[in-house]
Scaffold this active site. Structure first.
Site, PDB file in Angstrom:
ATOM      1  CD  GLU A  55      45.538  -5.424  69.060  1.00  0.00           C
ATOM      2  OE1 GLU A  55      45.230  -6.587  68.801  1.00  0.00           O
ATOM      3  OE2 GLU A  55      45.734  -5.026  70.223  1.00  0.00           O
TER       4      GLU A  55
ATOM      5  CG  HIS B  47      75.642 -14.051  61.847  1.00  0.00           C
ATOM      6  ND1 HIS B  47      76.829 -14.208  61.170  1.00  0.00           N
ATOM      7  CD2 HIS B  47      75.897 -13.202  62.873  1.00  0.00           C
ATOM      8  CE1 HIS B  47      77.775 -13.516  61.787  1.00  0.00           C
ATOM      9  NE2 HIS B  47      77.232 -12.879  62.815  1.00  0.00           N
TER      10      HIS B  47
ATOM     11  CE  LYS C 142      39.225 -11.015  70.296  1.00  0.00           C
ATOM     12  NZ  LYS C 142      38.976 -10.073  71.384  1.00  0.00           N
TER      13      LYS C 142
HETATM   14  O1  LIG Z   1      42.769  -9.233  77.638  1.00  0.00           O
HETATM   15  P1  LIG Z   1      41.780  -9.767  76.671  1.00  0.00           P
HETATM   16  O2  LIG Z   1      40.447  -9.110  76.780  1.00  0.00           O
HETATM   17  O3  LIG Z   1      41.671 -11.273  76.803  1.00  0.00           O
HETATM   18  O4  LIG Z   1      42.276  -9.442  75.224  1.00  0.00           O
HETATM   19  C1  LIG Z   1      43.491  -9.915  74.734  1.00  0.00           C
HETATM   20  C2  LIG Z   1      43.875  -9.209  73.476  1.00  0.00           C
HETATM   21  O5  LIG Z   1      42.848  -9.322  72.504  1.00  0.00           O
HETATM   22  C3  LIG Z   1      42.689  -8.084  71.828  1.00  0.00           C
HETATM   23  O6  LIG Z   1      41.559  -7.476  72.305  1.00  0.00           O
HETATM   24  C4  LIG Z   1      42.511  -8.264  70.374  1.00  0.00           C
HETATM   25  O7  LIG Z   1      43.569  -8.998  69.869  1.00  0.00           O
HETATM   26  C5  LIG Z   1      43.942  -7.302  72.198  1.00  0.00           C
HETATM   27  O8  LIG Z   1      43.798  -5.958  71.999  1.00  0.00           O
HETATM   28  C6  LIG Z   1      44.097  -7.726  73.598  1.00  0.00           C
HETATM   29  O9  LIG Z   1      45.326  -7.375  74.116  1.00  0.00           O
END
Ligand SMILES: O=P(O)(O)OC[C@H]1O[C@](O)(CO)[C@@H](O)[C@@H]1O
Length: 528
Positions: free
Chosen positions: A322, A351, A455
């Site tokens: 990330e 294995h 998202k």
């Molecule tokens: O703690 P939050 O805001 O729920 O985000 C969870 C995760 O989602 C992200 O923002 C994107 O995957 C990560 O960087 C983060 O750790």
């Protein structure tokens, strides 16, 4: 290189941290002095950038925020007294709250003490706590921890079934920095529902770890949850294990969080040195750069030869991928950076896929993690003069050698044992290596625009779902997928529409699909 030259190279490049008893060996990466010299100017820049970051510069320009996870381990470094106070007070609050929970002073309404923790969070709000629980929780912890880290209904059901009627003595931690991530929100609502079904009061057993003022924070206050712990905007999710995100669940399980912080602080001091050869994080970054030509051309395979470190590779997967997996560099050029990370544990994986590592496509470098202490119980011989631990050690050494002989490079990290100091130190070592490597390849390690785009796309699918259900309801008769798409004014989305309908039809959600399932274009959809 013959054995004598290799032994010399091993000694020349070996890093040893006296206080932690941690060794880093990059001698089996085949870089030469010329390569090292060529990278030194980039390292000078990287050290300067890291220094500025630690002083409170806006190290994440896209999100206009500071990057301060190093201050968590040494609050004296925080750029203002307000920030320092915030860190110290949060830590004290974690300890005070934990003590009250352990002593039964903070208790659930129906039982004398909490027995379990249910931690709801995803990404950085889950991977660190999961890794640390696996690495450090005792076999009989102060509280047993469970995780909901997905929006999978069946997965949630399984966790809740496992907890069973201990839900009445379960402390729920809802962990979300933003307080608006859909997966933990869904998990929370599902768990609230389970509480209602057992006539339990969720708020009396719930704690939020989140940004001050977030949706979750507001909800926790409005509903009178037990308490909340702040998550600062200058701590990124993937570097939050040593903030309340990781320290609260760890402390509740009885893990020595001061030990974790001390180990991380000791490693931070070591990795702050602006000389490559005596800085273990710089050595790692150098090795990564060499392996992948500064472009991530080789994958990082992480193989700890210790069961308790099983989740380290999964934790590193987020931290590295990330942070480094970026389309553009800091100047806006398209660079498609990143390093792919995978691995589980040795010797188990020998294995499984190690066959390919030894003989197949040479598109990786390995990181072997060796733990010197086998067990706390006395040694037991499985055959004369040989223990299981000797075998494990032999497998590691054998794999390292076999890989090298077959022109596959490896790094070896050796630690005395898996304890809180070492786990903190490993987290800190990789935090810094990622930061330095990001500077070497000129990218922003502290944002994640790709995830945000994902998202958004998911939210659009759910909007589409609402829309097509409405069209089907309004139609009151079966519609072909083509007509449905046209009526919803999204003719170009017919494939997504089909997939949404197929999912709904599989879950008794009122949608019926009729026709030949092998010929999606021929299906008729209706709503009843
Ligand atoms: O703690 P939050 O805001 O729920 O985000 C969870 C995760 O989602 C992200 O923002 C994107 O995957 C990560 O960087 C983060 O750790």
């Amino acid at each position: 290189m013959d054995a004598t030259a290799l032994w010399q190279r091993y000694q020349d490049w070996l890093y040893y941290h006296d206080g932690l008893g941690l060794y880093l060996d990059i001698s089996r990466m085949r870089f030469d002095d010329e390569f090292v010299a060529s990278l030194l100017p980039k390292f000078d820049q990287a050290f300067k950038a890291m220094d500025a970051l630690e002083q409170g510069a806006i190290a994440n320009p896209d999100e206009n925020r500071m990057v301060g996870h190093y201050w968590l381990r040494d609050p004296d470094l925080a750029p203002t007294s307000g920030l320092k106070r915030e860190i110290v007070e949060t830590l004290e609050k974690i300890e005070a709250f934990t003590q009250k929970v352990h002593q039964g002073e903070v208790k659930p309404p129906q039982t004398p003490k909490f027995t379990d923790i249910l931690s709801i969070g995803i990404g950085g709000s889950a991977l660190g706590p999961q890794f640390v629980a696996e690495a450090l929780a005792s076999e009989h912890p102060a509280l047993n921890i469970h995780f909901i880290d997905n929006s999978d209904p069946k997965g949630i059901d399984r966790v809740l079934a496992k907890i069973g009627d201990r839900l009445k003595s379960t402390l729920v931690l809802v962990i979300s920095k933003s307080g608006g991530t859909p997966e933990p929100r869904n998990g929370m609502i599902e768990v609230q529902n389970a509480f209602s079904a057992q006539n339990l009061q969720f708020a009396k057993q719930a704690v939020a770890v989140t940004g001050v003022g977030s949706k979750l924070d507001q909800q926790a206050h409005a509903e009178g949850w037990l308490t909340t712990f702040p998550m600062a905007d200058w701590v990124g999710g993937r570097t939050s294990e040593l903030s309340a995100v990781g320290l609260l669940p760890a402390a509740l399980q009885g893990i020595d969080i001061r030990g974790m912080l001390a180990g991380a602080k000791a490693m931070d001091i070591a990795t702050r040195k602006p000389q490559v050869k005596t800085n273990p994080a710089a050595l790692l970054a150098l090795a990564w750069y060499y392996a992948g030509n500064g472009k991530g051309e080789k994958d990082m395979v992480v193989l700890p030869y210790k069961d308790s470190l099983l989740l380290f590779s999964r934790y590193l997967q987020q931290l590295v991928m990330e942070s480094l997996g970026k389309e553009k560099d800091l100047d806006g050029n398209i660079v498609y950076q990143g390093i792919a990370v995978y691995g589980n544990k040795g010797s188990t994986d020998q294995h499984a896929y190690v066959q390919q590592l030894r003989e197949g496509v040479p598109n990786f470098f390995a990181t072997l993690i060796e733990v010197l202490k086998d067990r706390s119980l006395p040694a037991f011989e499985v055959e004369p003069g040989v223990t299981s631990g000797d075998y494990l050690s032999g497998f590691l050494l054998g794999t390292r050698q076999a890989l090298y002989e077959n022109h596959r490079d490896s790094i070896t990290i050796t630690v005395p044992e898996v304890n809180p100091q070492i786990v903190g130190a490993l987290i800190a070592l990789y935090d810094r290596a990622v930061g330095l490597y990001a500077s070497l390849v000129n990218i922003n390690a502290y944002h994640q625009p790709g995830v945000e785009a994902g998202k958004k796309a998911a939210a659009e699918v759910l909007d589409l779902q609402r829309k097509i259900i409405q069209v089907l309801q309004d139609a009151g008769q079966p519609l072909s997928l083509k007509t449905l798409a046209e009526r919803a004014e999204v003719a170009d989305q017919i494939e997504v529409i089909y997939k949404i309908l197929r999912h709904l039809a599989s879950n008794q959600r009122g949608v019926v699909l009729e026709g030949d399932l092998g010929k999606p274009g021929s299906l008729m959809a209706s709503y009843s």
